[in-house]
Design a protein around this motif. Structure first.
Motif, PDB file in Angstrom:
ATOM      1  N   GLU A 269      -2.060 -17.201 -26.688  1.00 31.17           N
ATOM      2  CA  GLU A 269      -1.670 -18.608 -26.813  1.00 31.17           C
ATOM      3  C   GLU A 269      -0.281 -18.925 -26.266  1.00 31.17           C
ATOM      4  OE1 GLU A 269      -3.654 -18.250 -31.147  1.00 31.17           O
ATOM      5  OE2 GLU A 269      -2.289 -16.922 -30.089  1.00 31.17           O
ATOM      6  N   ALA A 270       0.546 -17.901 -26.019  1.00 33.55           N
ATOM      7  CA  ALA A 270       1.882 -18.075 -25.448  1.00 33.55           C
ATOM      8  C   ALA A 270       1.988 -17.142 -24.238  1.00 33.55           C
ATOM      9  CB  ALA A 270       2.961 -17.748 -26.484  1.00 33.55           C
ATOM     10  N   TYR A 271       2.821 -17.511 -23.273  1.00 37.10           N
ATOM     11  CA  TYR A 271       2.722 -16.848 -21.965  1.00 37.10           C
ATOM     12  C   TYR A 271       4.048 -16.347 -21.391  1.00 37.10           C
ATOM     13  CZ  TYR A 271      -1.266 -19.808 -22.849  1.00 37.10           C
ATOM     14  OH  TYR A 271      -2.309 -20.443 -23.468  1.00 37.10           O
ATOM     15  N   GLN A 272       5.162 -16.551 -22.113  1.00 38.47           N
ATOM     16  CA  GLN A 272       6.473 -16.081 -21.671  1.00 38.47           C
ATOM     17  C   GLN A 272       6.781 -16.497 -20.235  1.00 38.47           C
ATOM     18  OE1 GLN A 272       4.239 -13.392 -23.197  1.00 38.47           O
ATOM     19  NE2 GLN A 272       4.919 -14.570 -24.966  1.00 38.47           N
ATOM     20  N   GLY A 273       6.473 -17.741 -19.901  1.00 41.71           N
ATOM     21  CA  GLY A 273       6.806 -18.280 -18.590  1.00 41.71           C
ATOM     22  C   GLY A 273       5.781 -18.024 -17.506  1.00 41.71           C
ATOM     23  N   LYS A 274       4.751 -17.264 -17.787  1.00 40.69           N
ATOM     24  CA  LYS A 274       3.730 -16.982 -16.786  1.00 40.69           C
ATOM     25  C   LYS A 274       2.656 -18.073 -16.784  1.00 40.69           C
ATOM     26  CE  LYS A 274       4.045 -11.914 -17.119  1.00 40.69           C
ATOM     27  NZ  LYS A 274       3.264 -10.670 -17.384  1.00 40.69           N
ATOM     28  N   ASP A 275       1.887 -18.125 -15.715  1.00 40.90           N
ATOM     29  CA  ASP A 275       0.749 -19.022 -15.659  1.00 40.90           C
ATOM     30  C   ASP A 275      -0.360 -18.461 -16.562  1.00 40.90           C
ATOM     31  OD1 ASP A 275      -2.072 -19.714 -14.431  1.00 40.90           O
ATOM     32  OD2 ASP A 275      -0.700 -21.242 -13.701  1.00 40.90           O
ATOM     33  N   PRO A 276      -0.922 -19.272 -17.465  1.00 41.41           N
ATOM     34  CA  PRO A 276      -1.957 -18.776 -18.373  1.00 41.41           C
ATOM     35  C   PRO A 276      -3.130 -18.101 -17.663  1.00 41.41           C
ATOM     36  CG  PRO A 276      -1.198 -20.917 -19.106  1.00 41.41           C
ATOM     37  CD  PRO A 276      -0.557 -20.673 -17.779  1.00 41.41           C
ATOM     38  N   MET A 277      -3.553 -18.643 -16.529  1.00 41.91           N
ATOM     39  CA  MET A 277      -4.678 -18.045 -15.820  1.00 41.91           C
ATOM     40  C   MET A 277      -4.323 -16.667 -15.276  1.00 41.91           C
ATOM     41  SD  MET A 277      -7.280 -20.098 -16.092  1.00 41.91           S
ATOM     42  CE  MET A 277      -8.417 -19.745 -14.752  1.00 41.91           C
ATOM     43  N   ASP A 278      -3.082 -16.506 -14.837  1.00 43.16           N
ATOM     44  CA  ASP A 278      -2.644 -15.182 -14.390  1.00 43.16           C
ATOM     45  C   ASP A 278      -2.667 -14.197 -15.550  1.00 43.16           C
ATOM     46  OD1 ASP A 278      -2.263 -16.127 -11.829  1.00 43.16           O
ATOM     47  OD2 ASP A 278      -0.107 -16.448 -12.066  1.00 43.16           O
ATOM     48  N   CYS A 279      -2.264 -14.671 -16.730  1.00 45.05           N
ATOM     49  CA  CYS A 279      -2.290 -13.812 -17.916  1.00 45.05           C
ATOM     50  C   CYS A 279      -3.716 -13.386 -18.256  1.00 45.05           C
ATOM     51  CB  CYS A 279      -1.673 -14.540 -19.108  1.00 45.05           C
ATOM     52  SG  CYS A 279       0.102 -14.820 -18.989  1.00 45.05           S
ATOM     53  N   MET A 280      -4.670 -14.307 -18.091  1.00 45.74           N
ATOM     54  CA  MET A 280      -6.059 -13.966 -18.395  1.00 45.74           C
ATOM     55  C   MET A 280      -6.592 -12.909 -17.440  1.00 45.74           C
ATOM     56  SD  MET A 280      -6.248 -15.619 -21.046  1.00 45.74           S
ATOM     57  CE  MET A 280      -4.480 -15.978 -21.194  1.00 45.74           C
ATOM     58  N   LYS A 281      -6.145 -12.974 -16.195  1.00 42.01           N
ATOM     59  CA  LYS A 281      -6.538 -11.951 -15.225  1.00 42.01           C
ATOM     60  C   LYS A 281      -5.974 -10.592 -15.632  1.00 42.01           C
ATOM     61  CE  LYS A 281      -6.694 -11.118 -10.225  1.00 42.01           C
ATOM     62  NZ  LYS A 281      -6.316 -11.669  -8.888  1.00 42.01           N
ATOM     63  N   GLU A 282      -4.716 -10.602 -16.069  1.00 42.22           N
ATOM     64  CA  GLU A 282      -4.092  -9.358 -16.529  1.00 42.22           C
ATOM     65  C   GLU A 282      -4.802  -8.822 -17.767  1.00 42.22           C
ATOM     66  OE1 GLU A 282       0.261  -9.041 -16.733  1.00 42.22           O
ATOM     67  OE2 GLU A 282       0.363 -11.009 -15.762  1.00 42.22           O
ATOM     68  N   ASN A 283      -5.113  -9.702 -18.701  1.00 39.38           N
ATOM     69  CA  ASN A 283      -5.763  -9.263 -19.938  1.00 39.38           C
ATOM     70  C   ASN A 283      -7.108  -8.600 -19.668  1.00 39.38           C
ATOM     71  OD1 ASN A 283      -3.858 -10.051 -21.918  1.00 39.38           O
ATOM     72  ND2 ASN A 283      -4.514 -12.175 -21.770  1.00 39.38           N
ATOM     73  N   LEU A 284      -7.878  -9.192 -18.764  1.00 38.88           N
ATOM     74  CA  LEU A 284      -9.179  -8.602 -18.448  1.00 38.88           C
ATOM     75  C   LEU A 284      -9.010  -7.243 -17.789  1.00 38.88           C
ATOM     76  CD1 LEU A 284     -12.225  -8.922 -18.441  1.00 38.88           C
ATOM     77  CD2 LEU A 284     -12.047 -10.069 -16.224  1.00 38.88           C
ATOM     78  N   ALA A 285      -8.014  -7.118 -16.925  1.00 43.52           N
ATOM     79  CA  ALA A 285      -7.750  -5.825 -16.272  1.00 43.52           C
ATOM     80  C   ALA A 285      -7.367  -4.772 -17.294  1.00 43.52           C
ATOM     81  CB  ALA A 285      -6.658  -5.982 -15.208  1.00 43.52           C
ATOM     82  N   VAL A 286      -6.563  -5.185 -18.289  1.00 44.69           N
ATOM     83  CA  VAL A 286      -6.155  -4.257 -19.336  1.00 44.69           C
ATOM     84  C   VAL A 286      -7.377  -3.795 -20.136  1.00 44.69           C
ATOM     85  CG1 VAL A 286      -4.884  -4.019 -21.500  1.00 44.69           C
ATOM     86  CG2 VAL A 286      -3.801  -5.119 -19.538  1.00 44.69           C
ATOM     87  N   MET A 287      -8.217  -4.731 -20.541  1.00 43.67           N
ATOM     88  CA  MET A 287      -9.411  -4.375 -21.317  1.00 43.67           C
ATOM     89  C   MET A 287     -10.311  -3.427 -20.520  1.00 43.67           C
ATOM     90  SD  MET A 287      -9.426  -5.612 -24.411  1.00 43.67           S
ATOM     91  CE  MET A 287     -11.133  -5.788 -24.945  1.00 43.67           C
ATOM     92  N   LYS A 288     -10.462  -3.681 -19.232  1.00 48.88           N
ATOM     93  CA  LYS A 288     -11.273  -2.796 -18.393  1.00 48.88           C
ATOM     94  C   LYS A 288     -10.652  -1.405 -18.293  1.00 48.88           C
ATOM     95  CE  LYS A 288     -13.622  -6.273 -15.567  1.00 48.88           C
ATOM     96  NZ  LYS A 288     -13.847  -6.813 -14.203  1.00 48.88           N
ATOM     97  N   ALA A 289      -9.330  -1.364 -18.190  1.00 48.45           N
ATOM     98  CA  ALA A 289      -8.649  -0.068 -18.135  1.00 48.45           C
ATOM     99  C   ALA A 289      -8.811   0.705 -19.434  1.00 48.45           C
ATOM    100  CB  ALA A 289      -7.158  -0.283 -17.825  1.00 48.45           C
ATOM    101  N   TRP A 290      -8.939  -0.027 -20.534  1.00 50.34           N
ATOM    102  CA  TRP A 290      -9.164   0.601 -21.836  1.00 50.34           C
ATOM    103  C   TRP A 290     -10.615   1.020 -22.040  1.00 50.34           C
ATOM    104  CZ3 TRP A 290      -6.218  -3.299 -25.556  1.00 50.34           C
ATOM    105  CH2 TRP A 290      -4.841  -3.184 -25.320  1.00 50.34           C
ATOM    106  N   GLY A 291     -11.476   0.632 -21.126  1.00 52.73           N
ATOM    107  CA  GLY A 291     -12.886   1.018 -21.219  1.00 52.73           C
ATOM    108  C   GLY A 291     -13.783  -0.039 -21.823  1.00 52.73           C
TER     109      GLY A 291
END
Length: 292
Positions: A269-291
């Motif tokens: 819900e908060a983004y530390q200055g980043k674009d929310p959509m960019d954060c969602m891309k990062e989050n999905l990449a992280v989840m995929k890296a976690w398996g």
């Protein structure tokens, strides 16, 4: 017996999971509140971008006047189908106004929500909040938990389960010497009410998800994966990209998976200055890296 009921219900709700790998098969979704401004201004374009990122499942947070983000259930389902998106879960607050005391039944408005959720193919109808009046006294809370159980019965008739999503007050507020969270868990039936544990929200009250998972095993087949970081103004914490915070999100996620969780919903819900959509891309990449 309650744990067994949850396991059976989980198999019924996720037949595609049961047939393709058993309990270790998981689904990753995105809570659309994470991109609420984009969904408000351009829902079709936002969903398209999310699908292009690789998201396959979403969880809604906007059902107003019998419409999802301004679309009827029929219209919204076509939008999702055309994009290859599924919606296994959705957030709509169950309030005291949705229960008709005279009729001893839910209002037509709430029944319509349940019908629309079923049409959308949801497995879960989740209430993400409780008005303070509902837990103002011990008796108030216990009465409302009876309504939770009844809602579980209503949803079950349509092949779904009712759930509640925690914030932080459930762990800081106490009644008769017990936290609101514990009272919710002890006074709802496992085969009727799912706890959608938000590992980030509870951290703000000093509660750790790994401790709570072990306390009530078998109640969390749908959770929110969220990480938290200290706010710049020193006023507590706010959510951040997964893996960048202090919650220990991967440890909790892996623990939940081992305990039977199948649906993992990303929320930020908060983004530390980043674009929310960019954060969602990062989050999905992280989840995929976690398996996941």
């Amino acid at each position: 017996m309650k744990t067994s009921s949850v396991a059976i219900a989980g198999t019924a709700l996720f037949p595609q999971i049961a047939c393709s790998g058993g309990k270790n098969k998981t689904v990753t979704a995105l809570q659309l509140y994470s991109v609420r401004e984009a969904m408000g201004s351009d829902p079709k374009g936002t969903l398209t971008r999310l699908a292009e990122m690789g998201y396959t499942h979403v969880e809604h947070a906007n059902y107003v006047n019998h419409k999802f983000y301004g679309w009827t259930a029929q219209e919204f389902k076509k939008v999702l189908d055309d994009l290859g998106l599924e919606m296994p879960s959705g957030h709509t607050v169950l309030t005291m106004n949705h229960w008709d005391k005279q009729q001893n039944d839910f209002t037509d408005e709430w029944k319509r929500l349940v019908d629309d959720a079923a049409y959308m193919g949801q497995e879960y109808v989740v209430s993400p909040w409780m008005d303070a009046r509902m837990y103002q006294t011990y008796d108030n809370l216990i009465r409302f938990m009876e309504i939770f159980n009844t809602c579980g019965e209503l949803c079950k008739k349509s092949g779904m389960r009712f759930g509640y999503h925690n914030h932080d007050f459930e762990f800081s507020e106490t009644l008769n010497g017990e936290t609101v969270f514990d009272l919710i868990m002890k006074n709802t039936d496992a085969d009727k009410v799912v706890m959608q544990l938000d590992m980030g929200n509870m951290y703000m009250a000093g509660a750790l998800a790994k401790d709570v998972l072990g306390k009530f095993p078998g109640r969390y087949d749908n959770i929110h994966v969220k990480d938290m970081v200290a706010r710049d103004d020193g006023q507590g914490y706010e959510s951040t990209v997964l893996g960048n915070g202090v919650v220990g999100a991967r440890e909790v996620t892996d623990m939940a998976k081992k305990m039977g969780t199948q649906l993992f919903v990303i929320e930020q819900e908060a983004y530390q200055g980043k674009d929310p959509m960019d954060c969602m891309k990062e989050n999905l990449a992280v989840m995929k890296a976690w398996g996941y």
